[in-house]
Design an enzyme around this catalytic site. Structure first.
Site, PDB file in Angstrom:
ATOM      1  N   GLU A  37       2.978  79.642  62.359  1.00 41.24           N
ATOM      2  CA  GLU A  37       4.300  79.115  62.023  1.00 41.24           C
ATOM      3  C   GLU A  37       4.369  78.748  60.547  1.00 41.24           C
ATOM      4  O   GLU A  37       3.498  78.060  60.024  1.00 41.24           O
ATOM      5  CB  GLU A  37       4.593  77.890  62.884  1.00 41.24           C
ATOM      6  CG  GLU A  37       6.022  77.804  63.382  1.00 41.24           C
ATOM      7  CD  GLU A  37       6.372  78.929  64.340  1.00 41.24           C
ATOM      8  OE1 GLU A  37       6.971  79.927  63.879  1.00 41.24           O
ATOM      9  OE2 GLU A  37       6.065  78.815  65.533  1.00 41.24           O
ATOM     10  N   HIS A  38       5.399  79.250  59.879  1.00 41.47           N
ATOM     11  CA  HIS A  38       5.621  79.041  58.443  1.00 41.47           C
ATOM     12  C   HIS A  38       4.535  79.698  57.596  1.00 41.47           C
ATOM     13  O   HIS A  38       4.327  79.330  56.442  1.00 41.47           O
ATOM     14  CB  HIS A  38       5.728  77.550  58.110  1.00 41.47           C
ATOM     15  CG  HIS A  38       7.003  76.930  58.596  1.00 41.47           C
ATOM     16  ND1 HIS A  38       8.172  76.941  57.872  1.00 41.47           N
ATOM     17  CD2 HIS A  38       7.297  76.296  59.764  1.00 41.47           C
ATOM     18  CE1 HIS A  38       9.122  76.326  58.561  1.00 41.47           C
ATOM     19  NE2 HIS A  38       8.612  75.937  59.716  1.00 41.47           N
ATOM     20  N   THR A  39       3.861  80.664  58.169  1.00 41.33           N
ATOM     21  CA  THR A  39       2.897  81.451  57.397  1.00 41.33           C
ATOM     22  C   THR A  39       3.499  82.756  56.911  1.00 41.33           C
ATOM     23  O   THR A  39       2.964  83.363  55.979  1.00 41.33           O
ATOM     24  CB  THR A  39       1.650  81.765  58.247  1.00 41.33           C
ATOM     25  OG1 THR A  39       2.062  82.374  59.469  1.00 41.33           O
ATOM     26  CG2 THR A  39       0.862  80.501  58.554  1.00 41.33           C
ATOM     27  N   ASP A  40       4.601  83.189  57.511  1.00 38.61           N
ATOM     28  CA  ASP A  40       5.123  84.521  57.165  1.00 38.61           C
ATOM     29  C   ASP A  40       5.615  84.590  55.733  1.00 38.61           C
ATOM     30  O   ASP A  40       5.255  85.503  54.989  1.00 38.61           O
ATOM     31  CB  ASP A  40       6.212  84.962  58.156  1.00 38.61           C
ATOM     32  CG  ASP A  40       7.358  83.975  58.287  1.00 38.61           C
ATOM     33  OD1 ASP A  40       7.243  82.821  57.813  1.00 38.61           O
ATOM     34  OD2 ASP A  40       8.385  84.364  58.871  1.00 38.61           O
ATOM     35  N   SER A  71      23.940  96.300  64.357  1.00 44.30           N
ATOM     36  CA  SER A  71      22.579  96.744  64.664  1.00 44.30           C
ATOM     37  C   SER A  71      22.184  97.861  63.658  1.00 44.30           C
ATOM     38  O   SER A  71      22.727  98.967  63.738  1.00 44.30           O
ATOM     39  CB  SER A  71      22.533  97.267  66.109  1.00 44.30           C
ATOM     40  OG  SER A  71      21.298  97.889  66.355  1.00 44.30           O
ATOM     41  N   GLU A  96      19.199  89.137  56.675  1.00 47.28           N
ATOM     42  CA  GLU A  96      19.098  87.701  56.948  1.00 47.28           C
ATOM     43  C   GLU A  96      18.945  86.902  55.658  1.00 47.28           C
ATOM     44  O   GLU A  96      19.537  85.830  55.501  1.00 47.28           O
ATOM     45  CB  GLU A  96      17.919  87.431  57.875  1.00 47.28           C
ATOM     46  CG  GLU A  96      17.812  85.976  58.298  1.00 47.28           C
ATOM     47  CD  GLU A  96      16.783  85.742  59.384  1.00 47.28           C
ATOM     48  OE1 GLU A  96      16.882  84.711  60.054  1.00 47.28           O
ATOM     49  OE2 GLU A  96      15.889  86.592  59.551  1.00 47.28           O
ATOM     50  N   ASP A 108      10.436  87.872  62.662  1.00 41.94           N
ATOM     51  CA  ASP A 108      11.365  88.071  63.771  1.00 41.94           C
ATOM     52  C   ASP A 108      11.720  89.541  63.949  1.00 41.94           C
ATOM     53  O   ASP A 108      11.684  90.086  65.059  1.00 41.94           O
ATOM     54  CB  ASP A 108      12.651  87.267  63.552  1.00 41.94           C
ATOM     55  CG  ASP A 108      12.407  85.765  63.589  1.00 41.94           C
ATOM     56  OD1 ASP A 108      11.265  85.352  63.849  1.00 41.94           O
ATOM     57  OD2 ASP A 108      13.374  85.014  63.355  1.00 41.94           O
ATOM     58  N   TYR A 160      14.690  74.147  55.636  1.00 37.77           N
ATOM     59  CA  TYR A 160      13.779  75.293  55.716  1.00 37.77           C
ATOM     60  C   TYR A 160      13.467  75.799  54.309  1.00 37.77           C
ATOM     61  O   TYR A 160      12.301  76.044  53.952  1.00 37.77           O
ATOM     62  CB  TYR A 160      14.424  76.382  56.568  1.00 37.77           C
ATOM     63  CG  TYR A 160      13.561  77.595  56.834  1.00 37.77           C
ATOM     64  CD1 TYR A 160      12.787  77.685  57.980  1.00 37.77           C
ATOM     65  CD2 TYR A 160      13.536  78.667  55.946  1.00 37.77           C
ATOM     66  CE1 TYR A 160      12.004  78.812  58.241  1.00 37.77           C
ATOM     67  CE2 TYR A 160      12.757  79.788  56.188  1.00 37.77           C
ATOM     68  CZ  TYR A 160      12.000  79.851  57.334  1.00 37.77           C
ATOM     69  OH  TYR A 160      11.230  80.961  57.576  1.00 37.77           O
TER      70      TYR A 160
END
Length: 315
Positions: A37-40, A71, A96, A108, A160
């Protein structure tokens, strides 16, 4: 007398909105992150998996010069664009970041497009390399439960982005391009700012937890991942400071009811908790619900998370 198959709900929706039948139907799953988590966005490693739940898109080409799209995958299919899935993930990531305004990583999109049933996706966010890691809870007599705590979060509210900025500042002070370059938690002790010290320590140790989890799963020891999940939650709560009261209570209640491990999941400040428990252990969800009721909170919802296949055309 034979004829065309009756339209399903998606085709009927398309007909009501645009008229006629769609040329194709595509499905993209949601994802859950087992660890990392929060490593990407720190160019580290993550270990998500695609879910059995997702969204469906119906689409057709049009010739009036108007483009309405939700899409990348459907557009590529309609026009026979042979785009590699990692490239599609990168396009969705840009959407995003550039249009929604959330400075997220690429986890994601990669999990939704590249997921494989019965596996997690090990994604190296520095090189872009991916590999499949066995993740079959049912075969181990276990299950992964996602608990929606009911606390909403908005990644675009600035907190974030603040965490990302803090990580970038910590990396700069440590003389590296990203915290991925730092392998020892002891290095974070050299940061004078206690906040940056904590942020860096989380990212460094979380990358180690991804590596540990991959080794456990490769050795068919899913149960051994439980303590790693708990360590991740403690780090996210204390060092990265992105947990929230409902998550902490849910983790504590799950562990008290026999879960092997649990942690908050996602960007933080609201959202869901992931718990690893013996299969059929309804006591975990029941204990969390009871604890929420005792505190006067909205009852949480929960689902069993099944590692599933990534996005594909279904019609």
């Amino acid at each position: 007398m034979s004829g065309a198959a009756s339209p399903g709900p998606v085709e009927r929706w398309f007909g009501d909105r645009f008229g006629g039948r769609p040329e194709g139907v595509w499905r993209a799953p949601g994802r859950a992150n087992l660890i990392g988590e929060h490593t990407d966005y720190n160019r580290g490693r993550v270990l998500p998996f695609a879910l059995h739940l997702g969204v469906t898109t119906a689409a057709s080409r049009r010739d009036d010069g108007v483009l309405a799209i939700a899409s990348p995958l459907a557009l590529a299919g309609l026009y026979a664009l042979d785009l590699p899935r990692p490239e599609l993930a990168a396009l969705a990531w840009r959407a995003e970041n550039d249009f929604v305004g959330v400075p997220s990583g690429i986890m994601d999109q990669s999990a939704s497009l590249l997921g494989r049933a019965g596996h997690a996706l090990l994604l190296d966010c520095r090189s872009g390399e991916t590999s499949d890691v066995p993740l079959d809870p049912a075969a181990a007599g276990l299950e992964l439960i996602i608990i929606d705590t009911g606390a909403r979060h908005a990644l675009g509210d600035g907190r974030y982005a603040e965490r990302r900025s803090e990580c970038e500042r910590a990396a700069a002070l440590l003389g590296v391009s990203s915290l991925r370059e730092v392998s020892s938690p002891a290095a974070a002790a050299g940061l004078a700012d206690p906040v940056l010290r904590r942020r860096a320590r989380h990212v460094i140790t979380e990358n180690r937890r991804v590596e540990e989890t991959v080794a456990l799963l490769t050795g068919a020891d899913l149960a051994g991942v439980g303590p790693v999940l708990c360590a991740s939650h403690a780090s996210l709560r204390d060092d990265f400071e992105v947990s929230w009261p409902q998550a902490d209570v849910a983790v504590g209640a799950a562990m008290g009811a026999g879960a092997l491990g649990a942690r908050m999941m996602g960007g933080g400040f609201g959202g869901s908790v992931l718990a690893l428990a013996p299969a059929g252990r309804r006591a975990v969800s029941a204990a969390i619900t009871a604890e929420f009721a005792r505190r006067g909170w909205t009852p949480p919802a929960s689902i069993q998370a099944v590692p599933s296949a990534g996005a594909l055309r279904i019609g």
